[in-house]
Write a protein that holds these residues in place. Structure first.
Motif, PDB file in Angstrom:
ATOM      1  N   ARG A  43       7.383   9.473   2.127  1.00  0.00           N
ATOM      2  CA  ARG A  43       6.279   8.285   1.681  1.00  0.00           C
ATOM      3  C   ARG A  43       4.747   9.209   0.380  1.00  0.00           C
ATOM      4  O   ARG A  43       4.884   9.929  -0.130  1.00  0.00           O
ATOM      5  CB  ARG A  43       5.270   8.400   3.306  1.00  0.00           C
ATOM      6  CG  ARG A  43       6.039   7.988   4.449  1.00  0.00           C
ATOM      7  CD  ARG A  43       4.727   7.686   5.271  1.00  0.00           C
ATOM      8  NE  ARG A  43       4.469   9.507   5.760  1.00  0.00           N
ATOM      9  CZ  ARG A  43       3.393   9.173   6.021  1.00  0.00           C
ATOM     10  NH1 ARG A  43       2.502   8.636   6.843  1.00  0.00           N
ATOM     11  NH2 ARG A  43       2.904  10.743   7.126  1.00  0.00           N
ATOM     12  N   ILE A  44       5.345   7.928  -0.306  1.00  0.00           N
ATOM     13  CA  ILE A  44       4.041   7.524  -1.186  1.00  0.00           C
ATOM     14  C   ILE A  44       3.225   6.162  -1.002  1.00  0.00           C
ATOM     15  O   ILE A  44       3.819   5.066  -0.713  1.00  0.00           O
ATOM     16  CB  ILE A  44       4.999   7.910  -3.071  1.00  0.00           C
ATOM     17  CG1 ILE A  44       3.849   8.076  -4.030  1.00  0.00           C
ATOM     18  CG2 ILE A  44       5.931   6.837  -2.847  1.00  0.00           C
ATOM     19  CD1 ILE A  44       4.654   8.050  -4.848  1.00  0.00           C
ATOM     20  N   PHE A  45       1.610   6.174  -1.342  1.00  0.00           N
ATOM     21  CA  PHE A  45       0.724   5.427  -0.720  1.00  0.00           C
ATOM     22  C   PHE A  45       0.541   5.251  -2.595  1.00  0.00           C
ATOM     23  O   PHE A  45       1.091   6.077  -3.384  1.00  0.00           O
ATOM     24  CB  PHE A  45       0.062   6.429  -0.579  1.00  0.00           C
ATOM     25  CG  PHE A  45       0.050   6.606   1.107  1.00  0.00           C
ATOM     26  CD1 PHE A  45      -0.289   5.426   2.047  1.00  0.00           C
ATOM     27  CD2 PHE A  45       0.945   7.734   1.546  1.00  0.00           C
ATOM     28  CE1 PHE A  45      -0.589   5.700   3.472  1.00  0.00           C
ATOM     29  CE2 PHE A  45       0.196   8.248   2.777  1.00  0.00           C
ATOM     30  CZ  PHE A  45       0.057   6.953   3.716  1.00  0.00           C
ATOM     31  N   SER A  46      -0.059   4.111  -2.660  1.00  0.00           N
ATOM     32  CA  SER A  46      -0.776   3.667  -3.988  1.00  0.00           C
ATOM     33  C   SER A  46      -1.422   4.324  -4.670  1.00  0.00           C
ATOM     34  O   SER A  46      -1.650   4.780  -5.745  1.00  0.00           O
ATOM     35  CB  SER A  46      -1.505   2.237  -3.475  1.00  0.00           C
ATOM     36  OG  SER A  46      -2.149   1.955  -2.541  1.00  0.00           O
ATOM     37  N   ALA A  47      -2.265   5.493  -3.849  1.00  0.00           N
ATOM     38  CA  ALA A  47      -3.209   6.251  -4.234  1.00  0.00           C
ATOM     39  C   ALA A  47      -2.381   7.454  -4.645  1.00  0.00           C
ATOM     40  O   ALA A  47      -3.473   8.224  -5.892  1.00  0.00           O
ATOM     41  CB  ALA A  47      -3.906   6.521  -3.703  1.00  0.00           C
TER      42      ALA A  47
ATOM     43  N   ASN B 124       0.670  -1.320   0.304  1.00  0.00           N
ATOM     44  CA  ASN B 124      -0.548   0.053   0.151  1.00  0.00           C
ATOM     45  C   ASN B 124       1.240   1.111  -0.032  1.00  0.00           C
ATOM     46  O   ASN B 124       0.562   2.427  -0.578  1.00  0.00           O
ATOM     47  CB  ASN B 124      -1.149   0.006   1.366  1.00  0.00           C
ATOM     48  CG  ASN B 124      -1.612   1.427   1.422  1.00  0.00           C
ATOM     49  OD1 ASN B 124      -2.609   1.806   0.296  1.00  0.00           O
ATOM     50  ND2 ASN B 124      -2.110   2.146   2.048  1.00  0.00           N
ATOM     51  N   ILE B 125       1.605   1.240   1.029  1.00  0.00           N
ATOM     52  CA  ILE B 125       2.937   2.548   0.132  1.00  0.00           C
ATOM     53  C   ILE B 125       4.193   2.168   1.012  1.00  0.00           C
ATOM     54  O   ILE B 125       5.123   1.410   1.647  1.00  0.00           O
ATOM     55  CB  ILE B 125       2.910   2.721   2.351  1.00  0.00           C
ATOM     56  CG1 ILE B 125       3.277   4.427   2.568  1.00  0.00           C
ATOM     57  CG2 ILE B 125       2.237   2.177   3.810  1.00  0.00           C
ATOM     58  CD1 ILE B 125       3.249   5.468   3.470  1.00  0.00           C
ATOM     59  N   MET B 126       4.995   3.409   0.268  1.00  0.00           N
ATOM     60  CA  MET B 126       6.587   2.467   0.017  1.00  0.00           C
ATOM     61  C   MET B 126       6.828   4.009   0.526  1.00  0.00           C
ATOM     62  O   MET B 126       6.368   5.043   0.386  1.00  0.00           O
ATOM     63  CB  MET B 126       6.968   1.747  -1.537  1.00  0.00           C
ATOM     64  CG  MET B 126       6.435   1.383  -1.714  1.00  0.00           C
ATOM     65  SD  MET B 126       7.755   0.597  -3.457  1.00  0.00           S
ATOM     66  CE  MET B 126       8.532  -0.111  -3.345  1.00  0.00           C
ATOM     67  N   GLY B 127       8.232   4.177   0.637  1.00  0.00           N
ATOM     68  CA  GLY B 127       9.420   5.218   1.381  1.00  0.00           C
ATOM     69  C   GLY B 127      10.553   5.308   1.302  1.00  0.00           C
ATOM     70  O   GLY B 127      11.086   4.179   1.125  1.00  0.00           O
TER      71      GLY B 127
END
Length: 119
Positions: free
Chosen positions: A50-54, A32-35
């Motif tokens: 951080r960057i979310f899937s959306a 869901n999230i990567m960072g």
């Protein structure tokens, strides 16, 4: 299982730029999230981006205006563009990923890549 492979670290002078890459493989549909985290010797680990899937992104105050996190979904890769680098940006940078419904990425980790900024 998810595997994260980082690249792009190195030595740069104050004011220079680097781009870090993190390629994900395995069960990427569970993410869901990567960072990106960083840790300087003897100092606390800091979540810098951080960057979310959306597509929503967040940056730590210490890097706002200088760093950008982005992704290439076709390549399953997340980037950290670092501009106007300062000596205090020196440290080991870690890519990380979080499962569905997570707010921070802490389920999977890359090996880390060294960033050194000379004065």
């Amino acid at each position: 299982q998810v595997q994260l492979v980082e690249s792009g670290g190195g030595l740069v002078q104050t004011g220079g730029s680097l781009r870090l890459s993190c390629a994900a493989s395995g069960s990427i549909f569970t993410i869901n999230i990567m960072g990106w985290y960083r840790q300087a010797p003897g100092k606390q680990r800091e979540l810098v981006a951080r960057i979310f899937s959306a597509g929503t992104t967040f940056l730590a105050d210490s890097v706002k205006g200088r760093f950008t996190i982005s992704r290439d979904n076709a390549k399953n890769t997340v980037y950290l563009q670092m501009n106007s680098l300062k000596p205090e940006d020196t440290g080991v940078y870690y890519c990380a990923a979080g499962l569905k419904d997570r707010w921070i990425p802490n389920d999977y980790w890359g090996q880390g890549t060294q960033v050194t900024v000379s004065s």
